[in-house]
Enzyme design. Structure first.
Site, PDB file in Angstrom:
ATOM      1  N   HIS A  38     -54.816   6.894  50.583  1.00 42.50           N
ATOM      2  CA  HIS A  38     -54.066   5.832  51.254  1.00 42.50           C
ATOM      3  C   HIS A  38     -53.092   5.197  50.257  1.00 42.50           C
ATOM      4  O   HIS A  38     -53.467   4.882  49.130  1.00 42.50           O
ATOM      5  CB  HIS A  38     -55.033   4.774  51.799  1.00 42.50           C
ATOM      6  N   HIS A 124     -55.083  30.511  54.702  1.00 41.91           N
ATOM      7  CA  HIS A 124     -54.302  29.954  55.810  1.00 41.91           C
ATOM      8  C   HIS A 124     -54.084  28.463  55.554  1.00 41.91           C
ATOM      9  O   HIS A 124     -54.994  27.760  55.108  1.00 41.91           O
ATOM     10  CB  HIS A 124     -55.019  30.157  57.141  1.00 41.91           C
ATOM     11  N   HIS A 128     -48.836  19.545  58.646  1.00 38.10           N
ATOM     12  CA  HIS A 128     -48.461  18.531  59.632  1.00 38.10           C
ATOM     13  C   HIS A 128     -47.053  18.835  60.156  1.00 38.10           C
ATOM     14  O   HIS A 128     -46.077  18.812  59.406  1.00 38.10           O
ATOM     15  CB  HIS A 128     -48.484  17.146  58.988  1.00 38.10           C
ATOM     16  N   HIS A 157     -42.037  24.166  67.883  1.00 37.50           N
ATOM     17  CA  HIS A 157     -41.198  24.793  68.910  1.00 37.50           C
ATOM     18  C   HIS A 157     -41.892  24.810  70.264  1.00 37.50           C
ATOM     19  O   HIS A 157     -41.289  24.511  71.291  1.00 37.50           O
ATOM     20  CB  HIS A 157     -40.848  26.217  68.473  1.00 37.50           C
ATOM     21  N   ASN A 161     -43.794  17.493  68.840  1.00 39.37           N
ATOM     22  CA  ASN A 161     -44.508  16.737  67.822  1.00 39.37           C
ATOM     23  C   ASN A 161     -45.642  15.935  68.453  1.00 39.37           C
ATOM     24  O   ASN A 161     -45.398  14.916  69.094  1.00 39.37           O
ATOM     25  CB  ASN A 161     -43.532  15.809  67.096  1.00 39.37           C
TER      26      ASN A 161
END
Length: 229
Positions: A38, A124, A128, A157, A161
Site C-alpha cells: 500500500h 504464465h 491488470h 479487447h 476494463n
C-alpha cells in the site's frame, strides 16, 4: 467524476479456497503466496484514483494524470518486495550484480530502474488490464514481450476494463488455450485505489481443461487479435 461510467464495465470473479488437504484431488490450483503493498502515504498515489464529492455534492471517482506514473512507481516497489520470495537464486544474484555494478559506476538511476527477469519464475503472468496505457507501462517496466502481455490485451479487447477481476479472465484465457500444465506457476498482478499493488501466486495441480463456464468458450478461437497486440 463520471469516469466509472466511461471506462469501467461490470465484471466480477470469485474463487473458492480451502485449507483442507484432502481437497487437493478436486482443486485446480495451489495458492503459494500473496502480497499486498500500500502506497497511500504518498500524496500522488493517494489522489491518483479516489472517490469524492464534486462541486454539486455528487459522488464519483476521479482519476488524475499521475495515475500511470504512480502505477509504475508502485509496481517497482512491489516487485522489489516480491522478488526474494519468487525468483530463483541465479536471477537474484544476477540482479544484485547488475545493481551493484551500476552503483559502482555512479549510475544510481540505472540501478533503481533495473528490473529482474520475472519470466524465469513464472510460466504464465496475468497483468491488470486497466487500459492500454496500463498494460503498456507494465510491459515496458517489466521488460515483457508481446507473448506475455497478450492475455491482458485480449481480455481488454473482449471484455473491456473490469478492473482487478480481469486477472481471472486472463486465467480463463490460458485455460481455454490449453496452455496451463501440471506444475506451472502463475502470477496474478493487479492494482487498486489507495494506491495499492497486489500479487497472488498459484501452482497448477493438473493440466488445464476447458470448463463449461469458461467465459472464453464461445470466442477463444478468434484470439489473439493480432492488430490489438
Amino acid at each position: 467524476m463520471l469516469v466509472t461510467n466511461c471506462i469501467f464495465r461490470v465484471g466480477t470473479a470469485a474463487v473458492l479456497l480451502t485449507s483442507d488437504p484432502s481437497s487437493n484431488v478436486f482443486a485446480k490450483y495451489e495458492l503459494l503466496r500473496s502480497l499486498r503493498t500500500h502506497h497511500g502515504p504518498d500524496d500522488a498515489a493517494y489522489n491518483a484514483a479516489m472517490q469524492a464529492d464534486d462541486d454539486h455534492g455528487g459522488i464519483g471517482v476521479a482519476l488524475t494524470k499521475d495515475l500511470v506514473g504512480v502505477a509504475g512507481a508502485s509496481l517497482r516497489s512491489h516487485i522489489s518486495t516480491l522478488a526474494p520470495y519468487v525468483l530463483p537464486v541465479s536471477e537474484l544474484v544476477r540482479y544484485a550484480y547488475c545493481v551493484a555494478r551500476s552503483v559502482a559506476k555512479g549510475e544510481r538511476k540505472a540501478a533503481a530502474a533495473y528490473v529482474p527477469d520475472f519470466t524465469v519464475a513464472f510460466e504464465h503472468i496475468c497483468i491488470h488490464a486497466g487500459g492500454k496505457a496500463v498494460i503498456d507501462a507494465v510491459g515496458r517496466i517489466m521488460g515483457f514481450d508481446e507473448r506475455v502481455t497478450e492475455p491482458a490485451r485480449m481480455c481488454l479487447h473482449r471484455f473491456g476494463n473490469t478492473s482487478s477481476s480481469m486477472v481471472f479472465y486472463e486465467l480463463g484465457y490460458f485455460e481455454a488455450k490449453g496452455r496451463v500444465k501440471r506444475g506451472d506457476r502463475l502470477w496474478m498482478l493487479a492494482f487498486g485505489t489507495g494506491f495499492k499493488a497486489c500479487t497472488v501466486v498459484w501452482r497448477a495441480l493438473g493440466d488445464a481443461r476447458m470448463a463449461p463456464d469458461n467465459p472464453w468458450n464461445d470466442c477463444v478461437h478468434r484470439y489473439p487479435v493480432k492488430r490489438f497486440v
